[in-house]
Design an enzyme around this catalytic site. Structure first.
Site, mmCIF file in Angstrom:
data_model
loop_
_atom_site.group_PDB
_atom_site.id
_atom_site.type_symbol
_atom_site.label_atom_id
_atom_site.label_comp_id
_atom_site.label_asym_id
_atom_site.label_seq_id
_atom_site.Cartn_x
_atom_site.Cartn_y
_atom_site.Cartn_z
ATOM 1 N N HIS A 154 0.967 -3.830 4.702
ATOM 2 C CA HIS A 154 1.005 -2.959 3.468
ATOM 3 C C HIS A 154 2.515 -2.528 3.620
ATOM 4 O O HIS A 154 3.115 -2.123 4.380
ATOM 5 C CB HIS A 154 0.190 -1.429 4.227
ATOM 6 N N LYS A 175 6.996 4.511 -1.404
ATOM 7 C CA LYS A 175 7.561 3.174 -1.778
ATOM 8 C C LYS A 175 7.349 2.811 -3.109
ATOM 9 O O LYS A 175 8.313 1.952 -3.494
ATOM 10 C CB LYS A 175 6.668 2.334 -0.642
ATOM 11 N N ASP A 193 2.207 -2.662 -2.763
ATOM 12 C CA ASP A 193 1.136 -2.193 -1.931
ATOM 13 C C ASP A 193 0.789 -3.319 -0.927
ATOM 14 O O ASP A 193 0.548 -3.058 0.385
ATOM 15 C CB ASP A 193 0.022 -1.770 -2.745
ATOM 16 N N GLU A 217 0.323 0.557 -8.565
ATOM 17 C CA GLU A 217 -0.266 1.965 -8.669
ATOM 18 C C GLU A 217 0.758 2.999 -8.859
ATOM 19 O O GLU A 217 1.538 3.011 -7.605
ATOM 20 C CB GLU A 217 -1.207 2.080 -7.694
ATOM 21 N N ARG A 258 23.769 7.356 11.384
ATOM 22 C CA ARG A 258 24.831 8.106 10.715
ATOM 23 C C ARG A 258 26.283 7.206 10.638
ATOM 24 O O ARG A 258 27.008 7.401 9.673
ATOM 25 C CB ARG A 258 25.437 9.605 11.139
#
Length: 342
Positions: A154, A175, A193, A217, A258
Site C-alpha cells: 500500500h 500520499k 494506492d 483516488e 534535522r
C-alpha cells in the site's frame, strides 16, 4: 496487501506457461511457431536459457534440460555437419530429457530430426530472427522478472527527477495528494494506492496494479485518470525504487531528523533502500520538499553528501578555534570589492 514494508508477504511464481510466454512476448522476441497449438501446454519452471551444445556432443551429466533450449548459429551448423543419421541419434538421446521449449535463432530452419522429437514429445518448437545473444538478453530479462520474488504494498510510487520515490504511511495521510501535486509540477506517476514490487537483480522494481493502472483516488473528488488528464508524459509503467518517503502526521512529542547525518534505510525484500520520514502539517509544501529529497539523493549518488561536508567543515572550524587560530570568514574577502557597500 501489506500496509508496512516489514509486513510484506513475499510471493513466488513457479510456472510460466509457454502459451502465455509466446502470446505476451512472441512479437518482441520475433518468434515463429513450428508446432501445433495443442503442444503449447508445456510450462517453463526455471529462470534460465540453455545452449545444449555439450548435450548434443554426448555429455549430459550437467544438462540443464528444464530450461529453454536454444540452438544458435554454432549448434545449428554442428547439426548440419553431422548429417541426418547422426542428428537422429542426437535427438533420440536428448528425448529422455523433456525441455519446456526449443528455439532456433538466426532465422534458421529447425532440422527435421528436432521437429520429429518435439512432435513426438509434444514440446513447443519456435524459431526467431534474432541473433542468439539478442534472444538470450531479452529472454533472460523476461524470465528474471517473471520468476522474481514479488509482493503488493500500500503506497504511491512517483518518478521525481529520475529518482523513484515510494510514498508510504497511514491511510488519509496525504500520499495521493502529494503525488498528484508532483504530477502537476511535471513529474511522472508510476502507481497510486497499490504498488506491485519485485526483487530483480539487486534492485526493487515497482509497477502499477494491472486493474488500477494510472488511476488515482482523491477523497472528495473521486477517481482520476492521470494519463487522460495530464498526458502520456505524466506516467511511467515501471521504475526502480530508490527512496522511501514515509509520511506521518506531525506530533510535537516526536523528534525528527534535522541535520541529515543520521541516514535511515529500510530493508525491502533483502535490499536496503534509503528512507526519509516527513512530518505532515498544514502549510508545509510537500511537493517542494519531495523535489529537494530527490535532488539531494542525486547529489549523494554522485558522491556529494551536503550534511557530512557541512559537519566536517564545522568540526574543522571548532578545532581551529580551540587552537587559537583566526577563523572569521566574514573578514576574508578582497578589499578591492568593498565598493559594493557604497
Amino acid at each position: 496487501m501489506a500496509d508496512r514494508l516489514n509486513d510484506i508477504k513475499i510471493l513466488h511464481r513457479e510456472r510460466f506457461p509457454v502459451r502465455d510466454f509466446f502470446i505476451r512476448y512472441g512479437k518482441d522476441l520475433q518468434m515463429v511457431q513450428h508446432c501445433p497449438d495443442e503442444d503449447m501446454e508445456s510450462c517453463i519452471e526455471e529462470s534460465g536459457i540453455h545452449r545444449p551444445g555439450l548435450a548434443m556432443a554426448g555429455y549430459t551429466k550437467v544438462y540443464s534440460s528444464q530450461q529453454i533450449q536454444v540452438i544458435g548459429h554454432t549448434e545449428w551448423n554442428y547439426l548440419e555437419s553431422v548429417g541426418p543419421e547422426a542428428r537422429a541419434k542426437i535427438f533420440e538421446n536428448l528425448s529422455v530429457f523433456r525441455a519446456p521449449m526449443w528455439v532456433v535463432t538466426h532465422a534458421q530452419t529447425p532440422h527435421d530430426e528436432l521437429r520429429n522429437m518435439c512432435n513426438r514429445l509434444h514440446i513447443p518448437l519456435f524459431s526467431t530472427t534474432l541473433h542468439t545473444f539478442e534472444f538470450f538478453k531479452m529472454g533472460q530479462r523476461i524470465l528474471d522478472e517473471f520468476f522474481a520474488p514479488h509482493a503488493i504494498i500500500h503506497g504511491s510510487l512517483v518518478d521525481v527527477y529520475g529518482v523513484g520515490m515510494l510514498y508510504v504511511g497511514d491511510s488519509n495521510v496525504g500520499k495521493s495528494e502529494c503525488v498528484l501535486d508532483l504530477v502537476e509540477s511535471g513529474h511522472r506517476m508510476v502507481a497510486d494506492d497499490v504498488v506491485h514490487i519485485s526483487h530483480v537483480g539487486k534492485s526493487i522494481i515497482g509497477r502499477p496494479d494491472p486493474l488500477i493502472r494510472h488511476h488515482m483516488e482523491i477523497r472528495g473528488v473521486g477517481i482520476l485518470d492521470i494519463r487522460s488528464m495530464f498526458g502520456i508524459h505524466a506516467i511511467r509503467k515501471v521504475k526502480k525504487i530508490e527512496m522511501i518517503v514515509e509520511l506521518q502526521q506531525w506530533r510535537q512529542d516526536v523528534s525528527y531528523e534535522r541535520t541529515g547525518l543520521n541516514e535511515m534505510e529500510e530493508n525491502v525484500m533483502g535490499v536496503n533502500i534509503p528512507k526519509v520520514v516527513l512530518p505532515v502539517a498544514p502549510g508545509k509544501n510537500m511537493t517542494v520538499i519531495s523535489e529537494v529529497i530527490a535532488m539531494n539523493a542525486l547529489m549523494k549518488m554522485s558522491g556529494q553528501n551536503v550534511a557530512k561536508d557541512f559537519n566536517e567543515s564545522l568540526m574543522q572550524k571548532i578545532k581551529a578555534k580551540a587552537k587559537g587560530e583566526f577563523t572569521d570568514d566574514l573578514l576574508d574577502f578582497n578589499p578591492q570589492n568593498w565598493s559594493f557597500y557604497e
